[in-house]
Design a protein around this motif. Structure first.
Motif, PDB file in Angstrom:
ATOM      1  N   UNK A 533       0.873  -1.169   0.000  1.00 58.55           N
ATOM      2  CA  UNK A 533       0.000   0.000   0.000  1.00 58.55           C
ATOM      3  C   UNK A 533       0.912   1.222   0.000  1.00 58.55           C
ATOM      4  N   UNK A 534       0.890   1.960  -1.115  1.00 56.85           N
ATOM      5  CA  UNK A 534       1.868   3.022  -1.335  1.00 56.85           C
ATOM      6  C   UNK A 534       1.209   4.395  -1.187  1.00 56.85           C
ATOM      7  N   UNK A 535       1.763   5.193  -0.272  1.00 57.56           N
ATOM      8  CA  UNK A 535       1.277   6.550  -0.031  1.00 57.56           C
ATOM      9  C   UNK A 535       2.431   7.522  -0.228  1.00 57.56           C
ATOM     10  N   UNK A 536       2.249   8.480  -1.100  1.00 55.38           N
ATOM     11  CA  UNK A 536       3.282   9.497  -1.304  1.00 55.38           C
ATOM     12  C   UNK A 536       2.660  10.886  -1.239  1.00 55.38           C
ATOM     13  N   UNK A 537       3.494  11.850  -0.854  1.00 56.71           N
ATOM     14  CA  UNK A 537       3.061  13.246  -0.719  1.00 56.71           C
ATOM     15  C   UNK A 537       3.846  14.059  -1.749  1.00 56.71           C
ATOM     16  N   UNK A 538       3.147  14.667  -2.693  1.00 57.18           N
ATOM     17  CA  UNK A 538       3.855  15.342  -3.781  1.00 57.18           C
ATOM     18  C   UNK A 538       2.992  16.460  -4.341  1.00 57.18           C
ATOM     19  N   UNK A 539       3.599  17.268  -5.222  1.00 55.40           N
ATOM     20  CA  UNK A 539       2.833  18.343  -5.852  1.00 55.40           C
ATOM     21  C   UNK A 539       2.279  17.915  -7.207  1.00 55.40           C
ATOM     22  N   UNK A 540       2.792  16.800  -7.754  1.00 51.62           N
ATOM     23  CA  UNK A 540       2.247  16.216  -8.979  1.00 51.62           C
ATOM     24  C   UNK A 540       2.048  14.724  -8.763  1.00 51.62           C
ATOM     25  N   UNK A 541       1.389  14.109  -9.719  1.00 49.69           N
ATOM     26  CA  UNK A 541       1.332  12.656  -9.767  1.00 49.69           C
ATOM     27  C   UNK A 541       2.429  12.207 -10.727  1.00 49.69           C
ATOM     28  N   UNK A 542       3.476  11.564 -10.177  1.00 47.37           N
ATOM     29  CA  UNK A 542       4.607  11.191 -11.019  1.00 47.37           C
ATOM     30  C   UNK A 542       4.507   9.736 -11.490  1.00 47.37           C
ATOM     31  N   UNK A 548       2.344   2.502  -9.090  1.00 43.94           N
ATOM     32  CA  UNK A 548       2.088   1.672  -7.899  1.00 43.94           C
ATOM     33  C   UNK A 548       1.402   2.410  -6.757  1.00 43.94           C
ATOM     34  N   UNK A 549       1.142   3.732  -6.909  1.00 46.86           N
ATOM     35  CA  UNK A 549       0.578   4.502  -5.807  1.00 46.86           C
ATOM     36  C   UNK A 549      -0.864   4.138  -5.500  1.00 46.86           C
ATOM     37  N   UNK A 550      -1.225   4.198  -4.211  1.00 46.82           N
ATOM     38  CA  UNK A 550      -2.600   3.956  -3.775  1.00 46.82           C
ATOM     39  C   UNK A 550      -3.280   5.233  -3.299  1.00 46.82           C
ATOM     40  N   UNK A 551      -2.568   6.029  -2.528  1.00 48.05           N
ATOM     41  CA  UNK A 551      -3.068   7.343  -2.122  1.00 48.05           C
ATOM     42  C   UNK A 551      -1.955   8.359  -2.336  1.00 48.05           C
ATOM     43  N   UNK A 552      -2.277   9.460  -2.999  1.00 45.11           N
ATOM     44  CA  UNK A 552      -1.324  10.541  -3.220  1.00 45.11           C
ATOM     45  C   UNK A 552      -1.879  11.784  -2.539  1.00 45.11           C
ATOM     46  N   UNK A 553      -1.085  12.358  -1.637  1.00 49.46           N
ATOM     47  CA  UNK A 553      -1.516  13.529  -0.885  1.00 49.46           C
ATOM     48  C   UNK A 553      -0.880  14.787  -1.468  1.00 49.46           C
ATOM     49  N   UNK A 554      -1.643  15.875  -1.590  1.00 53.13           N
ATOM     50  CA  UNK A 554      -1.127  17.091  -2.227  1.00 53.13           C
ATOM     51  C   UNK A 554      -0.252  17.921  -1.288  1.00 53.13           C
ATOM     52  N   UNK A 555       0.998  18.043  -1.633  1.00 51.95           N
ATOM     53  CA  UNK A 555       1.951  18.831  -0.858  1.00 51.95           C
ATOM     54  C   UNK A 555       1.930  20.274  -1.334  1.00 51.95           C
ATOM     55  N   UNK A 556       2.486  21.167  -0.533  1.00 48.18           N
ATOM     56  CA  UNK A 556       2.684  22.544  -0.972  1.00 48.18           C
ATOM     57  C   UNK A 556       4.050  22.645  -1.637  1.00 48.18           C
TER      58      UNK A 556
END
Length: 867
Positions: A533-542, A548-556
């Motif tokens: 279960x992959x969670x990353x915090x970023x300003x784009x979806x890379x 493989x991402x499951x949840x992507x959180x929007x960073x500043x």
């Protein structure tokens, strides 16, 4: 840029730091009516170029705020399929839903084994947040070491060997020439002062002054571009053969010329330590300390005995101690070097033997062995020569020996942390006047320096290889890895089984790293991570998010955050390495966050609170900053705080009564004592030039591997730097008869800047950024010309296409690819389809990694043909 004055309600400049790469240059941002409109440097800081000089990336930083492709709400994958090019079919969800699912999963995993959670970090945004804090954030969750961390290609490609040796030798993360006083610089796969890298614009400014002063700069590199193209002399060399040339130079200096700094070798290295026939130190019967032979007293003594004078330890001869015959390490080195002749090195590297001899003699002549210099009334040894290496030379199967061999040149003439020599970023950071936070290195076992600060793990004292391994990185066994390679190797399942690794990862969490496409074989990475279960915090979806991402959180972006900690603890790779005043900047909010974006540190704190480990993280922060004031300590009863609120306390501790003044101006500055820059002769630490710890490592590793029936290459576990053929050469034949390599394009920071439209526009004007470079003569022989579409293929069947650009200034046996192009994520449309991706071509079997540090072999045997 012009504005109608009647529409300007508020026009101001905000001091902050650049967040486009890990250098963290001081910048000021013009804000008009609450919006950023211009970025430039700060004229009076040492963190940046001359005046208000910034690189092109920094000047284009506005687009991190204005990019319409940024994600502004949490995204959740709805497509259960994962893989390269698979559409994740994102749907927007609320922050509460995202945080609840993440924390619930984390708590459940932690009840079983916290080592089943992998945490991410990255080099690209090291100046865009508290880079070091991620490691003890993970510790709050129960992760005890760096084996549960994954990172982008900035680690396994460019760091493990160089950082390990930088820590052991200089107590620092990285090295640079002392541009102020040097006269002669050798660069080996390094672009310090001419391209990207640590303190890029600071080094560029310092180097420019040195060039005007008349230094000679010799660059060993496969191509004549950012470093070689600006050098006094470019020496074409095959990738990964730098150590052959360095060893031949050392042999010429020691055994032919007989010129080296005896006093330095006796007083500041472990070469006087007495070595037994099995390659280990002979140690004192009671204290266990290594012994050396005092020529003035005629007896063996503990290396740190108070009555030993600097010039007394023997570095040659044979002695008998405790009934055993022993010899100083330097005596062994002299014999060892004799095999490395200039003619031998020339056959391996293609550098002419005469060139090797000439440069060795120029090196010794310019070193001015025995000379001194007086600066501000204080006298220091003066050695105006510097040899620096980084990603290009150390990113190979033989990485640790590449770095050790190049460093040996400096050791032999005493050019380490003295005026004119090779410097570590200052290992000493004294506290701000009136403040409390300082970092001072210590002298550890066997006289080796323990760095004051180091990312991920301390290089000294070393542990010994052990099993069972407790996490995915297997750093119990590969304990010299800054970040581990094991999650990426093809043999990982066999390793996990035989080394008793039971903590199979179930989750990935942290700041976004594009680790699927920026390490090596893409599919190998997907195969390992796809079931987590992959969670990353970023300003784009890379690309990693979409694969493989499951949840992507929007960073500043860096323009939308208050990050007081961005530079406090990274002085040892982002400040000025030279004798200049300290400048420590903080990231200050220029604009309000877009949409629902949140600063990743505030998200980290929220997750820690939900999982129930916030109190542990608070305590780790107290310990890290050594906060003893009860009024400033972070306590459980404080509840959930923001990173800015935590900063109010920490900054009071760090800067005392000047906190508010520093916050207002956006940076702190104070005097850097000259002894803290040129500290080598002000400490009793000794450089472990004879790497005795590797003898013990080899014995333990071979014992373990025999017990579990695992085939491990241990040939490089040797105490003296030597030549070991990189894997890529063993895989060359008549079909796969070229070597592909990658290099850093100064226009870009890994692949993140490919999305910036301003940088993209400039990149289109550069003939090399989006192309595959090839020597003009080689291209002619193969009937290839500029603009031809070609395919590069490795011997494992992986292919990458691209466009040819020929150049005279490139070795005729290599092809080059700039950075990490070949991108395909729909979330970054500007970056899509630009350039070629080198990383996918790199095979990822264990034999392609430095067996000691885990550095990946960054050259690949390939063939090239028209598409």
């Amino acid at each position: 840029m012009g504005y109608k004055e009647e529409k300007i309600k508020k026009d101001e400049w905000i001091n902050t730091t650049c967040g486009v790469c890990y250098c963290g240059c001081g910048v000021r941002v013009r804000r008009v009516n609450g919006l950023p409109v211009k970025i430039e440097g700060i004229s009076d800081t040492t963190m940046g170029g001359t005046g208000r000089g910034l690189c092109g990336k920094g000047a284009a930083g506005l687009m991190y705020y204005y990019d319409p492709n940024r994600i502004t709400k949490p995204l959740k994958r709805t497509n259960p399929e994962k893989g390269i090019g698979v559409d994740p079919k994102w749907k927007e969800i609320s922050w509460e839903e995202a945080l609840d699912e993440i924390s619930t999963r984390m708590k459940k995993i932690m009840e079983d084994n916290p080592n089943k959670i992998l945490f991410t970090n990255q080099t690209m945004r090291a100046s865009d947040g508290p880079h070091n804090h991620a490691y003890f954030y993970a510790k709050a969750f129960g992760v005890e070491d760096n084996g549960c961390f994954i990172i982008g290609g900035g680690s396994l490609h460019c760091g493990n060997a160089a950082h390990m040796m930088g820590g052991l030798i200089h107590g620092a993360w990285s090295i640079a020439p002392d541009w102020r006083y040097t006269k002669y610089v050798l660069k080996w796969g390094s672009s310090k002062g001419t391209g990207s890298g640590h303190s890029a614009m600071t080094n560029a400014r310092l180097r420019a002054d040195a060039v005007r002063r008349g230094i000679k700069e010799v660059v060993f590199d496969p191509m004549c571009n950012f470093a070689g193209g600006k050098a006094t002399e470019w020496v074409p060399i095959l990738p990964g053969t730098d150590s052959a040339v360095a060893l031949a130079m050392a042999n010429h200096m020691v055994n032919i010329l007989g010129k080296y700094d005896e006093l330095y070798l006796r007083a500041k290295t472990n070469f006087p330590y007495l070595i037994k026939e099995d390659g280990t130190y002979i140690r004192h019967e009671k204290s266990g300390k290594p012994l050396l032979y005092d020529t003035k007293d005629g007896q063996a003594k503990e290396f740190d005995a108070e009555d030993i004078e600097d010039d007394a330890p023997a570095i040659e001869g044979e002695y008998e101690v405790y009934g055993e015959k022993v010899r100083p390490g330097f005596a062994l080195l002299k014999e060892h070097l004799k095999q490395y002749t200039p003619e031998w090195a020339s056959e391996i590297s293609t550098v002419p033997a005469a060139t090797i001899i000439r440069i060795a003699e120029e090196w010794v002549e310019n070193a001015q062995i025995g000379s001194t210099i007086t600066i501000e009334g204080k006298t220091f040894p003066y050695r105006p020569v510097a040899a620096v290496t980084f990603r290009g030379s150390q990113g190979h199967y033989n990485g640790i020996h590449q770095v050790a061999s190049i460093d040996l040149l400096c050791e032999l003439v005493g050019a380490e942390d003295v005026p004119g020599g090779t410097l570590g970023w200052p290992s000493i950071r004294r506290k701000y006047p009136g403040g409390n936070y300082e970092r001072l290195p210590k002298i550890g076992p066997d006289g080796v320096l323990i760095p004051a600060v180091f990312y991920s793990h301390m290089p000294w004292p070393p542990k010994k290889p052990t099993i069972p391994c407790g996490n995915a990185g297997c750093v119990d066994f590969w304990h010299h890895s800054t970040l581990s390679h094991i999650p990426y190797v093809k043999e990982r399942d066999e390793i996990y089984e035989k080394f008793g690794m039971k903590a199979r990862p179930e989750m990935v969490f942290g700041i976004s790293a594009n680790f699927v496409i920026s390490q090596a074989d893409w599919q190998a990475a997907v195969d390992f991570f796809k079931d987590m279960f992959v969670v990353q915090i970023d300003i784009w979806s890379n690309e990693t998010d979409e694969a493989i991402g499951d949840i992507i959180l929007p960073d500043v972006s860096y323009l939308e955050k208050d990050c007081w900690s961005s530079e406090i603890d990274s002085f040892f790779f982002s400040g000025s390495p030279s004798y200049e005043e300290w400048y420590v900047h903080m990231q200050q909010k220029v604009a309000e966050p877009l949409g629902e974006c949140r600063f990743f540190m505030d998200v980290y704190l929220d997750i820690a609170n939900r999982v129930g480990v916030l109190d542990k993280y608070y305590q780790l922060l107290n310990e890290y900053y050594s906060i003893t004031d009860e009024n400033l300590k972070l306590k459980p009863e404080d509840g959930l705080m923001t990173w800015k609120e935590i900063g109010e306390r920490v900054l009071t501790w760090v800067y005392g009564d000047d906190k508010e003044k520093i916050q207002k101006q956006g940076y702190a500055t104070w005097h850097k004592p000259i002894e803290d820059v040129y500290w080598r002769w002000h400490t009793k630490a000794r450089v472990p030039t004879y790497m005795e710890f590797l003898v013990h490592d080899r014995n333990e590793a071979e014992k373990i591997c025999k017990e579990v029936d695992f085939n491990l290459d241990t040939e490089q576990y040797t105490p003296l730097p030597g030549w070991f053929t990189p894997t890529c050469y063993k895989e060359m034949d008549s079909e796969f008869n070229l070597l592909a390599f990658s290099y850093r394009d100064i226009l870009h920071t890994n692949n993140s800047t490919f999305q910036n439209p301003m940088i993209d526009e400039v990149s289109k004007l550069c003939p090399y950024t989006f192309t595959i470079t090839m020597n003009k003569g080689l291209a002619d022989k193969r009937e290839l010309k500029d603009g031809d579409k070609v395919i590069i293929e490795n011997r494992y069947g992986t292919k990458e296409d691209g466009i040819i650009k020929t150049m005279e200034g490139q070795h005729p046996k290599v092809v080059g690819i700039a950075g990490q192009g070949g991108l395909w994520a729909k979330g970054r449309p500007v970056a899509m389809g630009k350039g070629s991706n080198f990383c996918k071509l790199m095979p990822t079997y264990l034999r392609h990694y430095d067996p000691i540090t885990g550095n990946i072999e960054t050259s690949v045997a390939v063939k090239i043909y028209k598409a």
